[in-house]
Design an enzyme around this catalytic site. Structure first.
Site, PDB file in Angstrom:
ATOM      1  N   SER A  75       0.837  -1.210   0.000  1.00  0.00           N
ATOM      2  CA  SER A  75       0.000   0.000   0.000  1.00  0.00           C
ATOM      3  C   SER A  75       0.867   1.254   0.000  1.00  0.00           C
ATOM      4  O   SER A  75       0.529   2.260  -0.623  1.00  0.00           O
ATOM      5  CB  SER A  75      -0.918  -0.006   1.228  1.00  0.00           C
ATOM      6  OG  SER A  75      -1.881  -1.027   1.107  1.00  0.00           O
ATOM      7  N   ARG A 101      -8.102   0.947 -11.736  1.00  0.00           N
ATOM      8  CA  ARG A 101      -9.164   0.645 -10.757  1.00  0.00           C
ATOM      9  C   ARG A 101     -10.526   0.502 -11.439  1.00  0.00           C
ATOM     10  O   ARG A 101     -11.396  -0.231 -10.948  1.00  0.00           O
ATOM     11  CB  ARG A 101      -9.161   1.728  -9.668  1.00  0.00           C
ATOM     12  CG  ARG A 101      -7.960   1.545  -8.753  1.00  0.00           C
ATOM     13  CD  ARG A 101      -7.600   2.709  -7.881  1.00  0.00           C
ATOM     14  NE  ARG A 101      -6.352   2.395  -7.153  1.00  0.00           N
ATOM     15  CZ  ARG A 101      -5.585   3.270  -6.524  1.00  0.00           C
ATOM     16  NH1 ARG A 101      -5.911   4.555  -6.513  1.00  0.00           N
ATOM     17  NH2 ARG A 101      -4.496   2.881  -5.911  1.00  0.00           N
ATOM     18  N   ARG A 109     -34.474 -25.284  -8.127  1.00  0.00           N
ATOM     19  CA  ARG A 109     -34.373 -26.109  -6.910  1.00  0.00           C
ATOM     20  C   ARG A 109     -35.698 -26.080  -6.141  1.00  0.00           C
ATOM     21  O   ARG A 109     -36.188 -24.998  -5.768  1.00  0.00           O
ATOM     22  CB  ARG A 109     -33.231 -25.560  -6.047  1.00  0.00           C
ATOM     23  CG  ARG A 109     -33.140 -26.132  -4.657  1.00  0.00           C
ATOM     24  CD  ARG A 109     -32.376 -27.417  -4.641  1.00  0.00           C
ATOM     25  NE  ARG A 109     -32.095 -27.832  -3.271  1.00  0.00           N
ATOM     26  CZ  ARG A 109     -31.756 -29.075  -2.963  1.00  0.00           C
ATOM     27  NH1 ARG A 109     -31.651 -30.002  -3.904  1.00  0.00           N
ATOM     28  NH2 ARG A 109     -31.505 -29.389  -1.714  1.00  0.00           N
ATOM     29  N   GLU A 116      -4.531  -3.437  -6.849  1.00  0.00           N
ATOM     30  CA  GLU A 116      -4.671  -2.069  -7.382  1.00  0.00           C
ATOM     31  C   GLU A 116      -5.215  -1.101  -6.312  1.00  0.00           C
ATOM     32  O   GLU A 116      -5.981  -0.190  -6.598  1.00  0.00           O
ATOM     33  CB  GLU A 116      -5.473  -2.058  -8.676  1.00  0.00           C
ATOM     34  CG  GLU A 116      -4.758  -2.904  -9.729  1.00  0.00           C
ATOM     35  CD  GLU A 116      -5.095  -2.584 -11.146  1.00  0.00           C
ATOM     36  OE1 GLU A 116      -5.425  -1.428 -11.443  1.00  0.00           O
ATOM     37  OE2 GLU A 116      -5.031  -3.516 -11.966  1.00  0.00           O
ATOM     38  N   GLU A 164      -9.277  -0.077   1.740  1.00  0.00           N
ATOM     39  CA  GLU A 164      -8.889   0.997   2.672  1.00  0.00           C
ATOM     40  C   GLU A 164      -8.179   2.120   1.898  1.00  0.00           C
ATOM     41  O   GLU A 164      -8.415   3.302   2.164  1.00  0.00           O
ATOM     42  CB  GLU A 164      -7.975   0.428   3.777  1.00  0.00           C
ATOM     43  CG  GLU A 164      -8.678  -0.538   4.739  1.00  0.00           C
ATOM     44  CD  GLU A 164      -9.067  -1.885   4.110  1.00  0.00           C
ATOM     45  OE1 GLU A 164      -8.390  -2.346   3.171  1.00  0.00           O
ATOM     46  OE2 GLU A 164     -10.070  -2.477   4.562  1.00  0.00           O
TER      47      GLU A 164
HETATM   48  N1  CAA Z   1      -2.648  11.029 -10.340  1.00  0.00           N
HETATM   49  C1  CAA Z   1      -1.468  11.663 -10.557  1.00  0.00           C
HETATM   50  N2  CAA Z   1      -0.620  11.975  -9.553  1.00  0.00           N
HETATM   51  C2  CAA Z   1      -1.001  11.656  -8.309  1.00  0.00           C
HETATM   52  C3  CAA Z   1      -2.204  11.009  -8.014  1.00  0.00           C
HETATM   53  C4  CAA Z   1      -3.060  10.696  -9.101  1.00  0.00           C
HETATM   54  N3  CAA Z   1      -4.218  10.074  -8.909  1.00  0.00           N
HETATM   55  N4  CAA Z   1      -2.302  10.815  -6.681  1.00  0.00           N
HETATM   56  C5  CAA Z   1      -1.189  11.323  -6.135  1.00  0.00           C
HETATM   57  N5  CAA Z   1      -0.413  11.832  -7.133  1.00  0.00           N
HETATM   58  C6  CAA Z   1       0.885  12.512  -6.963  1.00  0.00           C
HETATM   59  C7  CAA Z   1       0.757  13.751  -6.130  1.00  0.00           C
HETATM   60  O1  CAA Z   1       0.415  14.868  -6.922  1.00  0.00           O
HETATM   61  C8  CAA Z   1       2.160  13.858  -5.556  1.00  0.00           C
HETATM   62  O2  CAA Z   1       3.049  14.307  -6.558  1.00  0.00           O
HETATM   63  P1  CAA Z   1       3.902  15.674  -6.446  1.00  0.00           P
HETATM   64  O3  CAA Z   1       4.659  15.612  -5.155  1.00  0.00           O
HETATM   65  O4  CAA Z   1       4.770  15.668  -7.644  1.00  0.00           O
HETATM   66  O5  CAA Z   1       2.868  16.762  -6.433  1.00  0.00           O
HETATM   67  C9  CAA Z   1       2.533  12.411  -5.320  1.00  0.00           C
HETATM   68  O6  CAA Z   1       1.764  11.646  -6.237  1.00  0.00           O
HETATM   69  C10 CAA Z   1       2.310  11.927  -3.909  1.00  0.00           C
HETATM   70  O7  CAA Z   1       0.961  12.132  -3.576  1.00  0.00           O
HETATM   71  P2  CAA Z   1       0.410  11.784  -2.137  1.00  0.00           P
HETATM   72  O8  CAA Z   1       1.197  12.549  -1.121  1.00  0.00           O
HETATM   73  O9  CAA Z   1      -1.068  11.917  -2.150  1.00  0.00           O
HETATM   74  O10 CAA Z   1       0.825  10.242  -2.027  1.00  0.00           O
HETATM   75  P3  CAA Z   1       0.987   9.300  -0.750  1.00  0.00           P
HETATM   76  O11 CAA Z   1       2.403   8.921  -0.608  1.00  0.00           O
HETATM   77  O12 CAA Z   1       0.240   9.875   0.408  1.00  0.00           O
HETATM   78  O13 CAA Z   1       0.224   7.957  -1.263  1.00  0.00           O
HETATM   79  C11 CAA Z   1      -1.669   6.590  -1.744  1.00  0.00           C
HETATM   80  C12 CAA Z   1      -1.057   7.999  -1.681  1.00  0.00           C
HETATM   81  C13 CAA Z   1      -3.058   6.795  -2.250  1.00  0.00           C
HETATM   82  C14 CAA Z   1      -1.709   5.891  -0.384  1.00  0.00           C
HETATM   83  C15 CAA Z   1      -0.818   5.734  -2.735  1.00  0.00           C
HETATM   84  O14 CAA Z   1       0.426   5.387  -2.176  1.00  0.00           O
HETATM   85  C16 CAA Z   1      -1.517   4.508  -3.220  1.00  0.00           C
HETATM   86  O15 CAA Z   1      -2.369   4.579  -4.102  1.00  0.00           O
HETATM   87  N6  CAA Z   1      -1.167   3.333  -2.661  1.00  0.00           N
HETATM   88  C17 CAA Z   1      -1.697   2.086  -3.125  1.00  0.00           C
HETATM   89  C18 CAA Z   1      -0.810   1.496  -4.173  1.00  0.00           C
HETATM   90  C19 CAA Z   1      -1.528   0.473  -5.000  1.00  0.00           C
HETATM   91  O16 CAA Z   1      -2.643   0.655  -5.463  1.00  0.00           O
HETATM   92  N7  CAA Z   1      -0.825  -0.637  -5.232  1.00  0.00           N
HETATM   93  C20 CAA Z   1      -1.299  -1.653  -6.100  1.00  0.00           C
HETATM   94  C21 CAA Z   1      -0.184  -2.051  -7.017  1.00  0.00           C
HETATM   95  S1  CAA Z   1      -0.596  -2.648  -8.596  1.00  0.00           S
HETATM   96  C22 CAA Z   1      -1.194  -4.186  -8.326  1.00  0.00           C
HETATM   97  O17 CAA Z   1      -2.129  -4.357  -7.630  1.00  0.00           O
HETATM   98  C23 CAA Z   1      -0.514  -5.359  -8.960  1.00  0.00           C
HETATM   99  C24 CAA Z   1      -1.096  -5.815 -10.192  1.00  0.00           C
HETATM  100  O18 CAA Z   1      -0.340  -6.282 -11.019  1.00  0.00           O
HETATM  101  C25 CAA Z   1      -2.579  -5.815 -10.437  1.00  0.00           C
END
Ligand code: CAA
Length: 378
Positions: free
Chosen positions: A127, A238, A263, A358, A362
């Protein structure tokens, strides 16, 4: 072509004829047959969102969501192969790629000759994606990548991967860059394919990167702006996972409804009992609401509007609905539903992951709440 009903009918026919008959086998054997992946490519389902000039079908994102839903209705493992390939690999290349990168990779991804993956998560960075430690060292004309990745969907099948690695040593997301990596590169190793509860036909890999050399021109987007690439990509991804959850819900609902009609207990079909009717009514309502949220998010994306909050809402709602609906589908089918002879136990196992990958439910709540609070502060 964006006539949504026409697209749904076309994919639904394919899913019923080519995918559904294989779904139990795919679950049992833990593998999607290569011939099925080939057929997905031939029918344009792996390049739906790719413009025609790069060999794709030139559809919009809303059509793509319908494709994922219908294929997932037949087989959730196959649905996520399409989803991870399209939203997590094709989309960032289309959005952030140079013309050379698009010409080189999109035609192969459009036909399914190549399959794509997205390598963000690591053993210590789930996460909290920004805390990843894979490092891509600048060696002049190329990067040298070292590190490890976890829970990589399509990890076994992928020919290319969007890899997130730090190009600058930082404790947070700020040093992350996105790089296109061909998986045949020496040093790109599959360590393990996970043995999972559900979506058992979809490969979920643990990877090790050992001095992989990647040309500098494979940098995707700006250096050290990779976290934005990841977050923007996941906003679209998502929608794909919400559509997968919806497909699973629809399959479970249809099975439970038909079972209730056939059934007989207490001298009449189960469907005559109000207790069963109420479950079916709630399932149907949650499905309708999921579909509307997904369509709203994908339409916003297609119109170029802000969709980050809506896609998180769609995924959150559709995933929790899928878990609820598949639980109730087993309940309607009773003892039969709990056995492997009936498909509802598979739908239940497959649904669970949609609350996790993804971004967990939470994380979706964090994204939704932070957007609501930002809107309030404006
Ligand atoms: N679009 C573009 N940029 C975004 C954004 C968005 N939706 N959300 C945040 N950002 C940018 C912000 O602008 C910021 O950039 P700058 O500093 O350059 O302005 C930067 O990202 C950090 O933003 P936050 O401070 O809001 O980020 P955070 O560190 O607090 O994290 C979070 C936010 C929502 C918790 C994020 O870490 C997150 O989404 N975590 C979950 C990760 C995830 O979904 N993992 C799944 C992996 S893929 C998978 O599942 C495998 C697969 O193969 C299917």
């Amino acid at each position: 072509m964006n006539d949504y009903q026409e697209i749904r009918d076309m994919v639904s026919k394919f899913a019923d004829a080519e995918v559904a008959p294989l779904s139990a086998q795919i679950d049992r054997e833990g593998k999607i047959p290569p011939e099925l992946i080939k057929k997905l490519g031939e029918n344009g389902f792996l390049g739906s969102y790719i413009p025609e000039e790069y060999g794709g079908a030139g559809m919009d994102y809303s059509s793509y969501a319908i494709i994922v839903e219908e294929i997932s209705r037949a087989c959730a493992s196959t649905g996520v192969l399409v989803s991870a390939h399209t939203s997590l690999c094709v989309w960032p290349i289309l959005e952030f790629g140079t013309e050379e990168q698009k010409k080189k990779y999109l035609p192969k991804l459009a036909t399914g000759e190549w399959i794509g993956s997205f390598c963000l998560s690591e053993p210590g960075a789930g996460s909290d994606a920004g805390s990843l430690t894979t490092f891509a060292e600048d060696k002049g004309d190329h990067f040298e990548i070292n590190g490890s990745k976890n829970w990589i969907t399509n990890g076994r099948e992928a020919d290319i991967a969007i890899v997130f690695a730090k190009t600058k040593k930082t404790d947070d997301y700020k040093g992350i860059s996105a790089i296109i990596v061909e998986t045949k590169s020496p040093g790109y190793e599959i360590i393990k394919i996970e043995d999972k509860l559900g979506i058992r036909g979809s490969s979920t890999a643990a990877l090790a990167y050992d001095n992989i050399k990647v040309p500098k021109e494979n940098l995707l987007g700006q250096p050290e702006k990779g976290f934005r690439v990841a977050m923007a990509t996941l906003d679209g991804g998502r929608i794909g996972i919400a559509a997968q959850a919806l497909g699973i819900s629809e399959a479970a609902f249809r099975y439970a409804r038909n079972y209730a009609l056939e059934r007989v207990q207490f001298g009449k079909p189960l469907a005559n009992l109000q207790a069963i009717q109420f479950m079916l009514a709630d399932m149907s309502t949650k499905i309708a609401a999921s579909r509307l949220l997904i369509h709203d998010a994908s339409q916003k994306k297609d119109r170029g509007e802000f969709y980050s909050k809506t896609s998180a809402q769609a995924k959150l709602f559709a995933a929790e609905a899928a878990m609820w609906i598949t639980t109730k589908a087993i309940q309607v089918c009773g003892g039969n539903g709990y056995t492997k002879e009936y498909p509802v136990e598979r739908y239940f196992r497959d649904a669970k992951i949609t609350e996790i990958y993804e971004g967990t439910s939470e994380i979706q709540r964090i994204v939704i709440a932070s957007n609501e609070l930002k809107e309030a502060a404006r």
